[in-house]
Structures are given as C-alpha cells and as structure tokens.
Design a protein around this motif. Structure first.
Motif, PDB file in Angstrom:
ATOM      1  N   GLN A   1      45.835  54.594  25.481  1.00 36.78           N
ATOM      2  CA  GLN A   1      46.817  54.638  26.564  1.00 36.78           C
ATOM      3  C   GLN A   1      46.285  53.976  27.825  1.00 36.78           C
ATOM      4  O   GLN A   1      47.001  53.231  28.497  1.00 36.78           O
ATOM      5  N   ILE A   2      45.025  54.260  28.157  1.00 34.75           N
ATOM      6  CA  ILE A   2      44.366  53.587  29.278  1.00 34.75           C
ATOM      7  C   ILE A   2      42.860  53.642  29.028  1.00 34.75           C
ATOM      8  O   ILE A   2      42.328  54.648  28.553  1.00 34.75           O
ATOM      9  N   GLY A   3      42.190  52.535  29.311  1.00 31.54           N
ATOM     10  CA  GLY A   3      40.770  52.440  29.018  1.00 31.54           C
ATOM     11  C   GLY A   3      39.892  52.692  30.230  1.00 31.54           C
ATOM     12  O   GLY A   3      40.115  52.137  31.307  1.00 31.54           O
ATOM     13  N   GLY A   4      38.901  53.562  30.056  1.00 28.71           N
ATOM     14  CA  GLY A   4      37.897  53.790  31.094  1.00 28.71           C
ATOM     15  C   GLY A   4      38.459  54.311  32.391  1.00 28.71           C
ATOM     16  O   GLY A   4      38.261  53.721  33.461  1.00 28.71           O
ATOM     17  N   SER A   5      39.142  55.442  32.345  1.00 27.50           N
ATOM     18  CA  SER A   5      39.782  55.991  33.547  1.00 27.50           C
ATOM     19  C   SER A   5      38.773  56.241  34.658  1.00 27.50           C
ATOM     20  O   SER A   5      37.632  56.624  34.416  1.00 27.50           O
ATOM     21  N   SER A   6      39.224  56.024  35.890  1.00 32.64           N
ATOM     22  CA  SER A   6      38.346  56.204  37.049  1.00 32.64           C
ATOM     23  C   SER A   6      38.912  57.155  38.084  1.00 32.64           C
ATOM     24  O   SER A   6      38.182  57.592  38.982  1.00 32.64           O
ATOM     25  N   VAL A   7      40.199  57.493  37.997  1.00 33.22           N
ATOM     26  CA  VAL A   7      40.806  58.343  39.018  1.00 33.22           C
ATOM     27  C   VAL A   7      42.042  59.023  38.455  1.00 33.22           C
ATOM     28  O   VAL A   7      42.714  58.488  37.569  1.00 33.22           O
ATOM     29  N   ALA A   8      42.324  60.224  38.969  1.00 38.12           N
ATOM     30  CA  ALA A   8      43.577  60.932  38.693  1.00 38.12           C
ATOM     31  C   ALA A   8      44.112  61.440  40.024  1.00 38.12           C
ATOM     32  O   ALA A   8      43.500  62.299  40.659  1.00 38.12           O
ATOM     33  N   ALA A   9      45.245  60.888  40.446  1.00 35.88           N
ATOM     34  CA  ALA A   9      45.913  61.342  41.666  1.00 35.88           C
ATOM     35  C   ALA A   9      47.107  62.189  41.236  1.00 35.88           C
ATOM     36  O   ALA A   9      47.975  61.717  40.489  1.00 35.88           O
ATOM     37  N   VAL A  10      47.154  63.426  41.720  1.00 31.16           N
ATOM     38  CA  VAL A  10      48.106  64.407  41.202  1.00 31.16           C
ATOM     39  C   VAL A  10      49.053  64.890  42.299  1.00 31.16           C
ATOM     40  O   VAL A  10      48.641  65.181  43.427  1.00 31.16           O
ATOM     41  N   SER A  11      50.344  64.961  41.936  1.00 34.91           N
ATOM     42  CA  SER A  11      51.360  65.538  42.802  1.00 34.91           C
ATOM     43  C   SER A  11      52.230  66.440  41.946  1.00 34.91           C
ATOM     44  O   SER A  11      53.008  65.958  41.108  1.00 34.91           O
ATOM     45  N   GLY A  12      52.093  67.752  42.102  1.00 29.74           N
ATOM     46  CA  GLY A  12      52.817  68.684  41.253  1.00 29.74           C
ATOM     47  C   GLY A  12      52.374  68.532  39.815  1.00 29.74           C
ATOM     48  O   GLY A  12      51.192  68.661  39.495  1.00 29.74           O
ATOM     49  N   THR A  13      53.316  68.234  38.917  1.00 31.77           N
ATOM     50  CA  THR A  13      52.969  68.010  37.509  1.00 31.77           C
ATOM     51  C   THR A  13      52.804  66.519  37.200  1.00 31.77           C
ATOM     52  O   THR A  13      52.545  66.149  36.062  1.00 31.77           O
TER      53      THR A  13
ATOM     54  N   GLY B   1      51.400  66.723  27.561  1.00 32.67           N
ATOM     55  CA  GLY B   1      52.358  66.059  28.423  1.00 32.67           C
ATOM     56  C   GLY B   1      52.746  64.703  27.863  1.00 32.67           C
ATOM     57  O   GLY B   1      52.423  64.367  26.731  1.00 32.67           O
ATOM     58  N   GLN B   2      53.421  63.911  28.694  1.00 31.43           N
ATOM     59  CA  GLN B   2      53.883  62.588  28.299  1.00 31.43           C
ATOM     60  C   GLN B   2      53.429  61.555  29.328  1.00 31.43           C
ATOM     61  O   GLN B   2      53.403  61.840  30.528  1.00 31.43           O
ATOM     62  N   CYS B   3      53.088  60.353  28.845  1.00 30.63           N
ATOM     63  CA  CYS B   3      52.602  59.293  29.732  1.00 30.63           C
ATOM     64  C   CYS B   3      53.345  57.988  29.481  1.00 30.63           C
ATOM     65  O   CYS B   3      53.735  57.682  28.342  1.00 30.63           O
TER      66      CYS B   3
END
Length: 358
Positions: free
Chosen positions: A327-339, A42-44
């Motif tokens: 891109q981002i350091g030490g991720s703590s959460v992913a909130a998802v809506s569709g794709t 994907g793309q961020c």
C-alpha cells in the motif's frame, strides 16, 4: 605454547568476538531479525500527485494537511524535481493535493513543523539546496475561508551547523529545535556511521539568534515533536530504535533526559493529534529501505505506532498499521485527525489516506 603466540590468539579471539557483536547489532538495526505481519483495522486509499511525501502536519482549525514532498530519486541524480514543494490536502471534501505557491526557487523540503499562534498559522520547513547546503525556511500560511491557500515567505535561517537537518519542532515563530541525522559531513562518513551504528548525530536549539547543541551522541535522529504544553521534546533515533524524551528548560531551551522507549522498528517522524495522542511513522527493515532507495519497484515495509504516555513520558507503543509495502513503502509519518490517518513516505509516490476502525 609460546607467550607471543598465546597473546596473538587471545587478541584474535577478542577481535573476532567484537566483529561478531558489531555485525549482530548492525543486522538487528537493519531489521534482518524483525518480523512484519500486515494488519490494519480500517480502509486505505492512495492519493497521488506527489513523490516523496516524507512529512505531514495537520491544522485542525482550517482542516488542512500540509505535505512536504521531495523527489529523492531525482535529487540523487543531481536533477532536483520542479515538483518538490509543500502541498495542501483538504480533510473535508474531495481528497486532492495542491502545490502551494510562495516558496523560494531553490526549495526542496524535508521535515516540517506547523505552529498556530495569535498571529495565525506558521510553517517552518527544512530545505535542501542544489549546492548541497540546507536551511530553514519560515512561512506565514494564508488560508482564507473559501480562498486559495498561499505561503508567504517571512524569513530563513542558514548556518554551517545545519550539516544534515532532518526534522524540526517549532517553539514559536523564531525559535525551534532541529536534528542533524548524521555527525559526518561526507558520504563515506555517513555510510560508516550507519554501518557501525555510531551515535554521532546531534540535536540543535535555535534561540532566534544562534544555534546551540542541546543533545548529542544520537544514532540517526529523524523525528521531533513538542508536547502540547511545550514541557517535553520527543526525538526518534532510527538506528537506536527508540524514542527519547527530554524535559525542556523553557527560558534557555536546554534539555534534560527524561526517558527512553525502545521500539523494534526504524522510528521516524512524530506527530500529536488534537487529542494529545502521539503517533510515529516507521520502517521496520532498514535493509529493505536501502533496496527501495536503489530501486523504486521494491518498496519496503511500513509500520505506524500509537504511543501510550504516562505523565508525558512514553511507556509503550502499539502497532496500528503494518504493511509489507504493497500500500505504501517505507512509511515515515502518520498525521491523525479523529479516525483519519494520513501516511507519508520519503520514497513512495503517494500519500496513503486511511480511515481507522473504531
């Protein structure tokens, strides 16, 4: 060989073996043996305007994402940032972050939980105060169509039981679960818990009147989520590298162990999407997270997992996003809506806005 010498050598060998075992376990927990391979279909894009966006929750009805931001670098220096607060990010239209008014003056948010009921949208927030205490702040969320979003403070909960609250899961407007990520109340004690991987933390239930311990002997719990039907509660343990599943007793709030899923990463916040799919943000190398806390120019790797459930029990986890921290350091959460996937971090200076490949 004399008996006392033989006994001393035996005791020394046992202590050495124990020390080696503890060292290996600690190194494993800290991700020394964990390999991270960057990958994402994907793309961020980075959305700037916040520092320390540790937790994110999405309300599909309003198409808004709520972001908890706490500048931990400023807090560590004893000078909390005035930019700490709850921010809102519209999912439709231009992506920008807006800080919401309506929070108390001494408000430095950590974990959040969003609840929609017959009365509207409610946000429960863990807040760390400048005097070292913590509490739970509860807000109504006013989100009129075409109008500004506002927080309306409707109550708070203070207790000595909230010694190191990290994550919260709302049951209704007055009841919730919350984890203390450490059992010790001193900095040295918490450091020792992490170093020796001591499971001393607990999980509390607030029934609207009092707190009660409903699970204990946890190793750095940092994420909570209720199943969409409210029958199960899920909790992550960073230092045990697993997701725990508990069956809930709806009247008493008591919990019964229902399963565990080991994941080779420092699993953090949990979020369900509108389809009932479970996502977990993670930082696979705790040793790199410690370096990141000391030096913001050295971001730690990030991982996002999609968890497969069977009869509401986690069975496996698939890496959906992996990055060395570029891109981002030490991720703590992913909130998802569709794709769409919004990734947060307790230490970085932006939210990562990603579109997943189908």
């Amino acid at each position: 060989m004399r008996p006392y010498l033989r006994a001393a050598l035996t005791a020394g060998a046992v202590l050495a073996a124990v020390a080696v075992g503890v060292a290996v376990r600690t190194l494993n927990v800290y991700g020394v043996f964990t390999d991270v391979t960057p990958a994402f279909a994907g793309q961020c894009t980075a959305i700037r305007g916040v520092v320390g966006p540790e937790d994110i929750a999405i309300d599909e009805k309003t198409r808004l994402a709520f972001v908890s931001a706490l500048d931990r670098y400023a807090m560590a220096k004893g000078k909390p940032s005035p930019q700490d607060g709850i921010y809102v990010l519209p999912l439709d239209g231009p992506a920008h972050l807006t800080k919401l008014a309506g929070a108390p003056a001494d408000f430095h948010p950590h974990g959040i939980s969003l609840l929609r009921d017959a009365g509207g949208l409610v946000l429960q927030v863990i807040s760390h105060h400048t005097d070292g205490t913590s509490g739970i702040e509860i807000f109504d969320v006013s989100a009129p169509s075409g109008g500004p979003v506002r927080l309306i403070h409707i109550g708070d909960v203070e207790s000595r039981e909230l010694s190191s609250p990290n994550a919260i899961a709302a049951v209704d407007r007055e009841r919730f679960y919350v984890v203390n990520d450490h059992g010790s109340t001193t900095a040295f004690g918490r450091w020792l818990e992490d170093l020796l991987v001591l499971p001393r933390a607990n999980l509390l239930y607030f029934d609207g009147m009092v707190f009660r311990v409903v699970a204990q002997h946890l190793a750095y719990p940092a994420g909570l989520a209720l199943s969409p039907d409210g029958r199960y509660l899920y909790a992550t343990e960073i230092n045990a590298r697993r997701i725990d599943t508990f069956a809930r007793q709806p009247v008493s709030g008591s919990l019964d162990q229902a399963g565990t899923l080991d994941i080779p990463s420092g699993v953090d916040n949990l979020r369900f999407d509108a389809k009932g799919q479970l996502w977990v943000g993670s930082h696979p190398k705790n040793i790199a997270m410690n370096a990141f806390r000391s030096d913001p120019s050295r971001p730690a790797p990030s991982e996002i997992f999609k968890v497969t459930l069977a009869n509401d029990i986690p069975q496996s986890a698939q890496v959906v996003y992996s990055d060395m921290g570029t891109q981002i350091g030490g991720s703590s959460v992913a909130a998802v809506s569709g794709t769409r996937m919004l990734i947060g971090s307790p230490l970085d200076n932006h939210v990562l806005d990603c579109v997943m490949g189908r």
